[in-house]
Motif scaffolding. Structure first.
Motif, PDB file in Angstrom:
ATOM      1  N   TRP A 119       0.838  -1.204   0.000  1.00 38.26           N
ATOM      2  CA  TRP A 119       0.000   0.000   0.000  1.00 38.26           C
ATOM      3  C   TRP A 119       0.872   1.253   0.000  1.00 38.26           C
ATOM      4  O   TRP A 119       1.987   1.231   0.500  1.00 38.26           O
ATOM      5  N   THR A 120       0.297   2.340  -0.472  1.00 38.44           N
ATOM      6  CA  THR A 120       0.803   3.681  -0.218  1.00 38.44           C
ATOM      7  C   THR A 120      -0.213   4.292   0.732  1.00 38.44           C
ATOM      8  O   THR A 120      -1.420   4.123   0.525  1.00 38.44           O
ATOM      9  N   TYR A 121       0.238   4.970   1.777  1.00 38.92           N
ATOM     10  CA  TYR A 121      -0.740   5.501   2.729  1.00 38.92           C
ATOM     11  C   TYR A 121      -0.405   6.920   3.139  1.00 38.92           C
ATOM     12  O   TYR A 121       0.713   7.384   3.039  1.00 38.92           O
ATOM     13  N   SER A 122      -1.465   7.607   3.572  1.00 34.85           N
ATOM     14  CA  SER A 122      -1.335   8.980   4.059  1.00 34.85           C
ATOM     15  C   SER A 122      -2.435   9.196   5.085  1.00 34.85           C
ATOM     16  O   SER A 122      -3.296   8.336   5.287  1.00 34.85           O
ATOM     17  N   PHE A 123      -2.389  10.345   5.711  1.00 35.70           N
ATOM     18  CA  PHE A 123      -3.405  10.679   6.708  1.00 35.70           C
ATOM     19  C   PHE A 123      -4.193  11.893   6.240  1.00 35.70           C
ATOM     20  O   PHE A 123      -3.628  12.840   5.701  1.00 35.70           O
ATOM     21  N   GLN A 124      -5.505  11.836   6.440  1.00 39.33           N
ATOM     22  CA  GLN A 124      -6.389  12.978   6.184  1.00 39.33           C
ATOM     23  C   GLN A 124      -7.186  13.173   7.459  1.00 39.33           C
ATOM     24  O   GLN A 124      -8.074  12.377   7.753  1.00 39.33           O
ATOM     25  N   ALA A 125      -6.841  14.205   8.199  1.00 37.56           N
ATOM     26  CA  ALA A 125      -7.424  14.463   9.526  1.00 37.56           C
ATOM     27  C   ALA A 125      -7.168  13.227  10.394  1.00 37.56           C
ATOM     28  O   ALA A 125      -6.039  12.794  10.522  1.00 37.56           O
ATOM     29  N   ARG A 127      -8.223  10.165   9.823  1.00 33.31           N
ATOM     30  CA  ARG A 127      -8.322   8.923   9.055  1.00 33.31           C
ATOM     31  C   ARG A 127      -7.031   8.613   8.304  1.00 33.31           C
ATOM     32  O   ARG A 127      -6.269   9.503   7.969  1.00 33.31           O
ATOM     33  N   ALA A 128      -6.843   7.335   8.029  1.00 33.44           N
ATOM     34  CA  ALA A 128      -5.710   6.874   7.219  1.00 33.44           C
ATOM     35  C   ALA A 128      -6.267   6.398   5.885  1.00 33.44           C
ATOM     36  O   ALA A 128      -7.249   5.648   5.851  1.00 33.44           O
ATOM     37  N   VAL A 129      -5.658   6.848   4.802  1.00 31.57           N
ATOM     38  CA  VAL A 129      -6.103   6.472   3.463  1.00 31.57           C
ATOM     39  C   VAL A 129      -5.015   5.596   2.847  1.00 31.57           C
ATOM     40  O   VAL A 129      -3.873   6.020   2.701  1.00 31.57           O
ATOM     41  N   PHE A 130      -5.386   4.367   2.500  1.00 29.73           N
ATOM     42  CA  PHE A 130      -4.475   3.396   1.909  1.00 29.73           C
ATOM     43  C   PHE A 130      -4.860   3.170   0.452  1.00 29.73           C
ATOM     44  O   PHE A 130      -6.023   2.880   0.164  1.00 29.73           O
ATOM     45  N   THR A 131      -3.901   3.296  -0.444  1.00 30.38           N
ATOM     46  CA  THR A 131      -4.131   3.015  -1.859  1.00 30.38           C
ATOM     47  C   THR A 131      -3.288   1.796  -2.220  1.00 30.38           C
ATOM     48  O   THR A 131      -2.070   1.789  -2.020  1.00 30.38           O
ATOM     49  N   LEU A 132      -3.951   0.782  -2.749  1.00 35.39           N
ATOM     50  CA  LEU A 132      -3.275  -0.469  -3.051  1.00 35.39           C
ATOM     51  C   LEU A 132      -2.326  -0.313  -4.225  1.00 35.39           C
ATOM     52  O   LEU A 132      -2.694   0.241  -5.250  1.00 35.39           O
ATOM     53  N   ARG A 133      -1.112  -0.783  -4.050  1.00 34.27           N
ATOM     54  CA  ARG A 133      -0.119  -0.764  -5.142  1.00 34.27           C
ATOM     55  C   ARG A 133       0.010  -2.135  -5.764  1.00 34.27           C
ATOM     56  O   ARG A 133       0.224  -2.252  -6.952  1.00 34.27           O
ATOM     57  N   ALA A 134      -0.089  -3.187  -4.948  1.00 35.93           N
ATOM     58  CA  ALA A 134       0.025  -4.564  -5.445  1.00 35.93           C
ATOM     59  C   ALA A 134      -0.578  -5.509  -4.419  1.00 35.93           C
ATOM     60  O   ALA A 134      -0.448  -5.292  -3.223  1.00 35.93           O
ATOM     61  N   GLY A 135      -1.242  -6.552  -4.907  1.00 34.26           N
ATOM     62  CA  GLY A 135      -1.750  -7.586  -4.013  1.00 34.26           C
ATOM     63  C   GLY A 135      -3.227  -7.499  -3.684  1.00 34.26           C
ATOM     64  O   GLY A 135      -3.635  -7.917  -2.611  1.00 34.26           O
TER      65      GLY A 135
END
Length: 164
Positions: A119-125, A127-135
């Motif tokens: 995953w690539t992840y970041s924080f928005q307020a 919450r944590a936002v995860f975007t799948l890169r593989a798998g």
């Protein structure tokens, strides 16, 4: 010969400065990685619940209580559980976490022969936002075992703190 020494010293000094900047930069990136992961762990804002899954053909999580816990004790680890009734939970996946670089997080083990999930992840307020890169296949198979996943899908996962 008298010109050679100042040029040599100037080049050597420039190389030492460049090396120092690289070391400081690497240390800063590693510290940011650790700080991001600490925020994910139980020492930070965790544990988390899957608030939403978005992506092509991705089923709704709906009213299911799926929780992800990230730990730092005895190495970086994750655990995905689902509350099935009352206090009863079932483990969907668990294993080691690797932080390959920057804002990437890899669930390196826990999905059997299907391989890791990155995953690539970041924080928005809060919450944590995860975007799948593989798998996507191993991850979605763990969450939705009765569905056949024949291809890789784009998936975004939004995690909210359990307290929210």
């Amino acid at each position: 010969m008298s010109l050679f020494r100042p040029v040599f010293l100037g080049v050597a000094g420039a190389l030492l400065c460049a090396g120092g900047f690289l070391l400081v930069g690497c240390d800063g990136a590693g510290s940011q990685q650790s700080s991001f992961y600490q925020r994910l762990s139980d020492e930070g804002d965790g544990p988390w619940r899957i608030k939403q899954l978005d992506g092509s053909l991705t089923p709704e999580v709906g009213d299911r209580e799926v929780q992800i816990t990230f730990q730092q004790e005895n190495g970086r680890r994750y655990r995905i559980t689902e509350r099935v009734s009352g206090d009863s939970t079932v483990v969907l996946a668990s294993g080691a976490v690797v932080l390959p670089r920057g804002d990437d997080l890899q669930m390196a083990t826990g999905f059997g022969r299907l391989g890791p999930v990155t995953w690539t992840y970041s924080f928005q307020a809060s919450r944590a936002v995860f975007t799948l890169r593989a798998g996507s296949r191993p991850f979605l198979r763990a969450l939705f075992p009765n569905t056949a996943w024949s291809e890789e899908l784009n998936v975004e996962m939004i995690l909210a703190p359990m307290a929210e």
